[in-house]
Design a protein around this motif. Structure first.
Motif, PDB file in Angstrom:
ATOM      1  N   HIS A  49       9.068   1.724   1.627  1.00  8.39           N
ATOM      2  CA  HIS A  49       8.789   1.520   0.200  1.00  8.39           C
ATOM      3  C   HIS A  49       8.527   2.842  -0.507  1.00  8.39           C
ATOM      4  O   HIS A  49       8.982   3.076  -1.613  1.00  8.39           O
ATOM      5  CB  HIS A  49       7.582   0.594   0.034  1.00  8.39           C
ATOM      6  N   HIS A  50       7.727   3.709   0.107  1.00 10.96           N
ATOM      7  CA  HIS A  50       7.453   5.063  -0.395  1.00 10.96           C
ATOM      8  C   HIS A  50       6.452   5.131  -1.539  1.00 10.96           C
ATOM      9  O   HIS A  50       6.059   6.227  -1.932  1.00 10.96           O
ATOM     10  CB  HIS A  50       8.744   5.752  -0.871  1.00 10.96           C
ATOM     11  N   ASP A  53       8.313  -2.484  -7.500  1.00  9.66           N
ATOM     12  CA  ASP A  53       8.710  -1.088  -7.739  1.00  9.66           C
ATOM     13  C   ASP A  53       9.401  -0.465  -6.530  1.00  9.66           C
ATOM     14  O   ASP A  53       8.764   0.089  -5.630  1.00  9.66           O
ATOM     15  CB  ASP A  53       7.499  -0.229  -8.135  1.00  9.66           C
ATOM     16  N   PHE A  54      10.727  -0.521  -6.552  1.00  3.68           N
ATOM     17  CA  PHE A  54      11.524   0.060  -5.470  1.00  3.68           C
ATOM     18  C   PHE A  54      12.305   1.279  -5.954  1.00  3.68           C
ATOM     19  O   PHE A  54      13.364   1.595  -5.426  1.00  3.68           O
ATOM     20  CB  PHE A  54      12.460  -1.007  -4.897  1.00  3.68           C
ATOM     21  N   GLY A  55      11.712   1.968  -6.950  1.00  2.00           N
ATOM     22  CA  GLY A  55      12.376   3.119  -7.562  1.00  2.00           C
ATOM     23  C   GLY A  55      12.617   4.260  -6.604  1.00  2.00           C
ATOM     24  O   GLY A  55      13.600   4.994  -6.742  1.00  2.00           O
ATOM     25  N   ILE A  56      11.717   4.455  -5.622  1.00  2.00           N
ATOM     26  CA  ILE A  56      11.922   5.538  -4.655  1.00  2.00           C
ATOM     27  C   ILE A  56      11.969   4.987  -3.225  1.00  2.00           C
ATOM     28  O   ILE A  56      11.708   5.706  -2.262  1.00  2.00           O
ATOM     29  CB  ILE A  56      10.835   6.626  -4.775  1.00  2.00           C
ATOM     30  N   SER A  57      12.282   3.706  -3.106  1.00  2.00           N
ATOM     31  CA  SER A  57      12.445   3.135  -1.766  1.00  2.00           C
ATOM     32  C   SER A  57      13.648   3.779  -1.086  1.00  2.00           C
ATOM     33  O   SER A  57      14.542   4.321  -1.738  1.00  2.00           O
ATOM     34  CB  SER A  57      12.635   1.617  -1.854  1.00  2.00           C
ATOM     35  N   LYS A  58      13.637   3.717   0.245  1.00  2.00           N
ATOM     36  CA  LYS A  58      14.674   4.434   0.991  1.00  2.00           C
ATOM     37  C   LYS A  58      15.184   3.570   2.130  1.00  2.00           C
ATOM     38  O   LYS A  58      14.411   3.032   2.910  1.00  2.00           O
ATOM     39  CB  LYS A  58      14.102   5.747   1.544  1.00  2.00           C
ATOM     40  N   LYS A 107       7.910   5.056   6.999  1.00  2.30           N
ATOM     41  CA  LYS A 107       7.221   3.797   7.256  1.00  2.30           C
ATOM     42  C   LYS A 107       5.763   4.036   7.635  1.00  2.30           C
ATOM     43  O   LYS A 107       4.884   3.247   7.276  1.00  2.30           O
ATOM     44  CB  LYS A 107       7.939   3.019   8.368  1.00  2.30           C
ATOM     45  N   GLU A 108       5.502   5.118   8.365  1.00  4.95           N
ATOM     46  CA  GLU A 108       4.117   5.465   8.678  1.00  4.95           C
ATOM     47  C   GLU A 108       3.313   5.671   7.403  1.00  4.95           C
ATOM     48  O   GLU A 108       2.170   5.224   7.296  1.00  4.95           O
ATOM     49  CB  GLU A 108       4.068   6.739   9.540  1.00  4.95           C
ATOM     50  N   SER A 109       3.933   6.337   6.424  1.00  6.25           N
ATOM     51  CA  SER A 109       3.239   6.554   5.152  1.00  6.25           C
ATOM     52  C   SER A 109       2.934   5.237   4.459  1.00  6.25           C
ATOM     53  O   SER A 109       1.886   5.082   3.825  1.00  6.25           O
ATOM     54  CB  SER A 109       4.084   7.451   4.234  1.00  6.25           C
ATOM     55  N   ASP A 110       3.842   4.273   4.570  1.00  9.38           N
ATOM     56  CA  ASP A 110       3.585   2.947   4.000  1.00  9.38           C
ATOM     57  C   ASP A 110       2.358   2.307   4.653  1.00  9.38           C
ATOM     58  O   ASP A 110       1.526   1.697   3.969  1.00  9.38           O
ATOM     59  CB  ASP A 110       4.796   2.034   4.220  1.00  9.38           C
ATOM     60  N   ILE A 111       2.244   2.424   5.985  1.00 10.25           N
ATOM     61  CA  ILE A 111       1.098   1.843   6.697  1.00 10.25           C
ATOM     62  C   ILE A 111      -0.186   2.568   6.313  1.00 10.25           C
ATOM     63  O   ILE A 111      -1.237   1.938   6.105  1.00 10.25           O
ATOM     64  CB  ILE A 111       1.312   1.891   8.220  1.00 10.25           C
ATOM     65  N   LEU A 112      -0.115   3.890   6.196  1.00  7.62           N
ATOM     66  CA  LEU A 112      -1.292   4.658   5.763  1.00  7.62           C
ATOM     67  C   LEU A 112      -1.725   4.213   4.368  1.00  7.62           C
ATOM     68  O   LEU A 112      -2.918   4.015   4.107  1.00  7.62           O
ATOM     69  CB  LEU A 112      -0.982   6.155   5.767  1.00  7.62           C
ATOM     70  N   SER A 113      -0.764   4.057   3.476  1.00  7.57           N
ATOM     71  CA  SER A 113      -1.082   3.598   2.120  1.00  7.57           C
ATOM     72  C   SER A 113      -1.701   2.209   2.148  1.00  7.57           C
ATOM     73  O   SER A 113      -2.674   1.931   1.440  1.00  7.57           O
ATOM     74  CB  SER A 113       0.186   3.587   1.261  1.00  7.57           C
ATOM     75  N   ALA A 114      -1.148   1.319   2.974  1.00  9.72           N
ATOM     76  CA  ALA A 114      -1.703  -0.030   3.090  1.00  9.72           C
ATOM     77  C   ALA A 114      -3.128   0.017   3.625  1.00  9.72           C
ATOM     78  O   ALA A 114      -4.005  -0.735   3.178  1.00  9.72           O
ATOM     79  CB  ALA A 114      -0.819  -0.882   4.005  1.00  9.72           C
TER      80      ALA A 114
END
Length: 523
Positions: free
Chosen positions: A230-231, A251-256, A269-276
């Motif tokens: 998601h980013h 918001d998938f404007g910067i999804s990859k 994906k790790e960053s997504d988990i950290l954000s969560a």
């Protein structure tokens, strides 16, 4: 006749009618052939399909502008204005009519997509309320995002993520180019949800908090399973459906989209988990979102530094802390962050019946082995739990912990003396504690007066006495399940490590208080 009259009549002047963010505004210029002073009679009409021209407002003014609040006007009705100029020196009257205007701006030539710029949905972004004409020729309320110099990867990614209209990802509906834009502009039509509201769930009860976080993780897992990162996961990008029952990721404007080689667990994906994990902190600690984003977010997302979890305000703090700690693990030498599926299988999302069933099955797992000598698994569990089960003489003694837990403990301890089959409990063995909890639960009817019907089963009572038991037990068994399945029989426990929590609606649904972003629950 008409020609002669037109030579003596003053030249008509332009009357402009337009909507601004807050008003319906009429402006006009002074007639060039009229003398001062002027007075203007302003009339506003709407074109009704059944009745025809309907006068909705009339006033007189000395100014060359007149405005009215927008909330007085019908959404799809055409309006026009008429200005009558009256010269106070000479008895002349000049009639001029404005352009026709509708409340919304059409984005397509056929008028299928309409935009309301007076109702922005996301501060700092060009996202507004709008309408889309359905097959039944009625208009459905939607959200519309405007982007210039569009990277169509956002649209492509969103379409792929919405192939099956997943419940916890905001629904993509359609996109296209704005037909009359000076600069090339693309619009994206999407499901309309409440915005800027997710943090308010921290003020709600325990069930609503867990359900909201579950919705977020189910959405994120769907995104990861589709091969995307998601980013940009943050509080503002988790939206509540209009019926107040589900949260969705937006918001998938910067999804990859990731390559096949990256599908396992990429840094994105790790960053997504950290954000969560930081969102879990915010919801379960009631921390200010700005404080978290400026402090913790900077350390863990940008610098990949470990952070201290703020004090949590939830019923099973140790269980929640255990999960958040794993989600925020950023030191790869000590292990990588959890995958989204691992978050969803964590006992934080289990109900009390499932927690008790896990304790009971864990007891069976240990008793399949030779219980005379502690196994490696039991020794590791004892090492983890020892500091939580010491008596006043600093010895491992879970019986003493039960006895010292409160006025109800004496009756519960009767269960220790009434061990089934005459097998005594050993107070320094964790597996005997598991057997004790299981036996009390299995014979709960004997202790109903003790618990006064306050619990669906005995687990809430024991979770208060042994708050670290479930997270430590789960961690140890999960570790051995991953690395030693060939050595131990996990057939009765595997379901707890592989089956994620399933979606359920917020019950009761959440209602937004009118004109605010605060929550209330619908009774």
């Amino acid at each position: 006749m008409g020609s002669a009259a037109s030579k003596t009549r003053p030249v008509p002047y332009k009357v402009e009618l337009k909507f601004t963010d807050v008003d319906l505004v009429m402006t006009w210029s002074k007639p060039p052939s009229y003398e001062e002073p002027y007075q203007y009679e302003v009339k506003l009409y709407k074109l009704d399909e059944n009745i025809g021209h309907v006068l909705v407002h009339s006033t007189t003014t000395d100014s060359t502008t007149c405005s009215f609040p927008r909330d007085k006007w019908d959404a799809f009705t055409k309006y026009y204005a008429e200005v009558v100029t009256m010269d106070r020196v000479k008895p002349k009257r000049l009639h001029s009519r404005s352009n026709e205007i509708t409340f919304y701006k059409p984005l397509t030539k056929d008028g299928r997509v309409l935009l309301d710029t007076s109702k922005p949905l996301d501060a700092g972004y060009r996202v507004y309320e709008g309408y889309v004409k359905s097959a039944e020729q009625s208009f459905d309320k939607v959200a519309v995002k405007l982007i210039t110099n569009a990277d169509h990867c956002e649209i492509k990614n969103w379409k792929e993520l919405n192939e099956n209209s997943y419940q916890h990802v905001m629904q993509y509906k359609m996109s296209g180019d704005v037909h009359d834009a000076i600069e090339k502009t693309t619009f994206i039509v999407m499901e309309l949800c409440h915005g800027d509201t997710f943090q308010e769930i921290a003020r709600s009860d325990e069930v609503h908090k867990k359900t909201a976080l579950l919705h977020m993780m189910l959405g994120l897992d769907h995104i990861h399973q589709k091969g995307f990162a998601h980013h940009h996961l943050k509080l503002n990008n988790i939206r509540l459906t209009l019926d107040g029952r589900y949260f969705k990721i937006a918001d998938f404007g910067i999804s990859k989209k990731e390559s096949n080689e990256q599908l396992e667990m990429s840094e994105e994906k790790e960053s997504d988990i950290l954000s969560a994990g930081l969102i879990f902190c915010c919801i379960l600690s009631r921390s200010n979102a700005d404080d978290i984003s400026l402090d913790m977010w900077e350390n863990i997302i940008t610098a990949r530094k470990p952070v201290a979890i703020p004090p949590l305000e939830c019923e099973e703090k140790e269980l929640a802390s255990n999960l958040i700690d794993k989600m925020l693990k950023c030191d790869t030498a000590k292990g990588r962050p959890m995958k989204s599926m691992q978050v969803l299988t964590h006992p934080f999302f289990w109900d009390d019946r499932r927690k008790f069933a896990f304790i009971s099955r864990a007891k069976d797992f240990f008793y399949k082995m030779n219980t005379e000598v502690p196994s490696d698994v039991e020794q590791d569990l004892t090492e983890k739990m020892e500091k939580h089960l010491l008596d006043y003489e600093n010895r491992l003694n879970w019986c003493a912990v039960v006895k010292g837990s409160g006025k109800e403990s004496a009756s519960v301890m009767d269960g220790i003396e009434e061990s089934p089959h005459g097998v005594p409990y050993e107070s320094n063995r964790i597996i005997h504690l598991l057997r004790f909890i299981r036996n009390i639960g299995e014979h709960y009817f004997k202790y109903e007066m003790l618990f006064s019907g306050r619990f669906a089963n005995v687990w809430p009572y024991f979770s208060k006495i042994f708050p670290s038991l479930l997270p430590e037990l789960y961690d140890i068994l999960h570790h051995y399940w991953i690395y030693s399945r060939a050595t131990y029989d996990f057939s009765n426990l595997e379901d707890y490590f592989t089956t994620p929590a399933s979606s359920k609606p917020l019950d009761p649904p959440i209602a937004l208080v009118t004109n605010t972003n605060s929550y209330s629950t619908q009774s």
